[in-house]
Design a protein around this motif. Sequence first.
Motif, PDB file in Angstrom:
ATOM      1  N   VAL A 110      65.745  76.587 -19.169  1.00  0.00           N
ATOM      2  CA  VAL A 110      66.101  77.998 -19.183  1.00  0.00           C
ATOM      3  C   VAL A 110      65.068  78.768 -18.368  1.00  0.00           C
ATOM      4  N   VAL A 111      65.514  79.453 -17.316  1.00  0.00           N
ATOM      5  CA  VAL A 111      64.582  80.234 -16.499  1.00  0.00           C
ATOM      6  C   VAL A 111      64.925  81.709 -16.625  1.00  0.00           C
ATOM      7  N   PHE A 112      63.895  82.549 -16.643  1.00  0.00           N
ATOM      8  CA  PHE A 112      64.111  83.989 -16.790  1.00  0.00           C
ATOM      9  C   PHE A 112      63.000  84.722 -16.047  1.00  0.00           C
ATOM     10  N   GLY A 113      63.383  85.815 -15.396  1.00  0.00           N
ATOM     11  CA  GLY A 113      62.426  86.507 -14.533  1.00  0.00           C
ATOM     12  C   GLY A 113      61.947  85.601 -13.420  1.00  0.00           C
ATOM     13  N   SER A 114      62.854  84.781 -12.878  1.00  0.00           N
ATOM     14  CA  SER A 114      62.450  83.716 -11.957  1.00  0.00           C
ATOM     15  C   SER A 114      62.462  84.152 -10.498  1.00  0.00           C
ATOM     16  N   PRO A 115      61.415  83.783  -9.732  1.00  0.00           N
ATOM     17  CA  PRO A 115      61.422  84.017  -8.287  1.00  0.00           C
ATOM     18  C   PRO A 115      62.125  82.898  -7.530  1.00  0.00           C
ATOM     19  N   GLY A 116      62.571  81.857  -8.247  1.00  0.00           N
ATOM     20  CA  GLY A 116      63.204  80.696  -7.635  1.00  0.00           C
ATOM     21  C   GLY A 116      62.637  79.422  -8.220  1.00  0.00           C
ATOM     22  N   MET A 117      63.329  78.311  -7.978  1.00  0.00           N
ATOM     23  CA  MET A 117      62.933  77.029  -8.558  1.00  0.00           C
ATOM     24  C   MET A 117      62.647  75.973  -7.489  1.00  0.00           C
ATOM     25  N   GLN A 118      62.330  76.421  -6.273  1.00  0.00           N
ATOM     26  CA  GLN A 118      62.111  75.504  -5.163  1.00  0.00           C
ATOM     27  C   GLN A 118      63.365  74.668  -4.892  1.00  0.00           C
ATOM     28  N   ALA A 119      64.513  75.298  -5.058  1.00  0.00           N
ATOM     29  CA  ALA A 119      65.800  74.646  -4.828  1.00  0.00           C
ATOM     30  C   ALA A 119      66.823  75.724  -4.533  1.00  0.00           C
ATOM     31  N   ASP A 120      67.884  75.362  -3.827  1.00  0.00           N
ATOM     32  CA  ASP A 120      68.941  76.315  -3.514  1.00  0.00           C
ATOM     33  C   ASP A 120      70.131  76.208  -4.452  1.00  0.00           C
ATOM     34  N   THR A 121      70.241  75.086  -5.172  1.00  0.00           N
ATOM     35  CA  THR A 121      71.327  74.896  -6.137  1.00  0.00           C
ATOM     36  C   THR A 121      70.827  74.057  -7.301  1.00  0.00           C
ATOM     37  N   VAL A 122      71.573  74.091  -8.405  1.00  0.00           N
ATOM     38  CA  VAL A 122      71.248  73.244  -9.551  1.00  0.00           C
ATOM     39  C   VAL A 122      71.273  71.777  -9.148  1.00  0.00           C
ATOM     40  N   ARG A 123      72.204  71.401  -8.310  1.00  0.00           N
ATOM     41  CA  ARG A 123      72.310  70.012  -7.877  1.00  0.00           C
ATOM     42  C   ARG A 123      71.000  69.521  -7.241  1.00  0.00           C
ATOM     43  N   GLU A 124      70.319  70.394  -6.506  1.00  0.00           N
ATOM     44  CA  GLU A 124      69.083  70.008  -5.829  1.00  0.00           C
ATOM     45  C   GLU A 124      67.927  69.770  -6.800  1.00  0.00           C
ATOM     46  N   LEU A 125      68.080  70.168  -8.059  1.00  0.00           N
ATOM     47  CA  LEU A 125      67.051  69.901  -9.065  1.00  0.00           C
ATOM     48  C   LEU A 125      67.079  68.449  -9.525  1.00  0.00           C
ATOM     49  N   HIS A 126      68.189  67.766  -9.310  1.00  0.00           N
ATOM     50  CA  HIS A 126      68.334  66.346  -9.674  1.00  0.00           C
ATOM     51  C   HIS A 126      67.999  66.117 -11.149  1.00  0.00           C
ATOM     52  N   THR A 127      68.631  66.902 -11.997  1.00  0.00           N
ATOM     53  CA  THR A 127      68.404  66.771 -13.431  1.00  0.00           C
ATOM     54  C   THR A 127      69.733  66.714 -14.166  1.00  0.00           C
ATOM     55  N   SER A 128      69.728  66.012 -15.291  1.00  0.00           N
ATOM     56  CA  SER A 128      70.917  65.993 -16.148  1.00  0.00           C
ATOM     57  C   SER A 128      70.880  67.118 -17.175  1.00  0.00           C
ATOM     58  N   ALA A 129      69.776  67.866 -17.193  1.00  0.00           N
ATOM     59  CA  ALA A 129      69.658  68.981 -18.140  1.00  0.00           C
ATOM     60  C   ALA A 129      70.620  70.101 -17.759  1.00  0.00           C
TER      61      ALA A 129
END
Length: 347
Positions: free
Chosen positions: A258-277
Amino acid sequence: MRRFARTLVTAALAVAVVTGTAGWASADTQTAVTGPPPGAASWLAAAVPGQPVPDPAGASPREVARFFAGLDGAWQQGLVRSHPLVVGNLDGAPIPLRYEANRLAVLATGEARFASLAAPGRQILAFDPRGRGQVAEVFGDLGRASRVSVIVPGSDNDAAGYDRGRAPYTGPAGMARALRSAVPDATAVIAWTGYTTPVGVGLDVANGRLARAGAGRLARFTEGLDAVGAPDPVLFCHSYGSVVCGLAARHTDATDIVVFGSPGMQADTVRELHTSARVWAARGPRDWISNVPNVEFAGLGHGADPTSAAFGARRIPAADVAGHTGYFTPGTQSLKAFAAIATGENR
């Protein structure tokens, strides 16, 4: 065309930061605290009958758990007293031993800035006095919990200022207490200030250097929870902490991020996070983070806005959130949603 325009904005921002604020930005540049805790060399020289002690720099949390499982209570307590800083920070060591070890480690520093962490009833799961200090505190019964949440904070957080006065429900401890109050007793919450956070608004905030170091520590921390039988965690990641969580995502067994007040996650999509979460995102209408361009340029910036439709995260209602730190205020839509995610009610 819009993406190109935003890139130009970020480029201009980068130039402004580098040329116009280089003096104070460099003064606030932080050195990431990494590696084994102080006292590791003495620990490795310890004589334990029948087996070598696990190397804090390389042993996995499961190896650490097996090591302690092979010791009787007297040996375990002896290691706590002789090597509190090491035992207190060994992911995979029994939870009660870490609490006791960290209490002793805090007292041993003799520093007023850390003294409150040793108060009766505190459950300090990690403590490292190097630099500005790092700390993790448990709220609830981690040993018996059926659900676990971990708060990953952003800039200007450390062990030295962990207990300083703040507005209610803000800071890692305040957020953890607010969430703990909103969930059943079977859910434990951990305030994890286990990495070197940026200070101020310098270049450290704009790049991912400290986040990369923090991601490795967060991944190992969650692996340590798994090694002692704790449930797979939910990660709640605020501001720059969401950059840490984005980089750690593929290396953790988190059920939800869960991200909030986020400047970004070093990714452009959820898919790029490579997580099953499952990935969730919230942004309040008056959060200043919305003024930060969500692109990457010349090593600055953290990628797409996690609350954008294109990113693909599940949206969390946050229309009544005030400012950048009000997401855990009692009565808000965001805290209600956070509690439901923490307990698995909306799975």
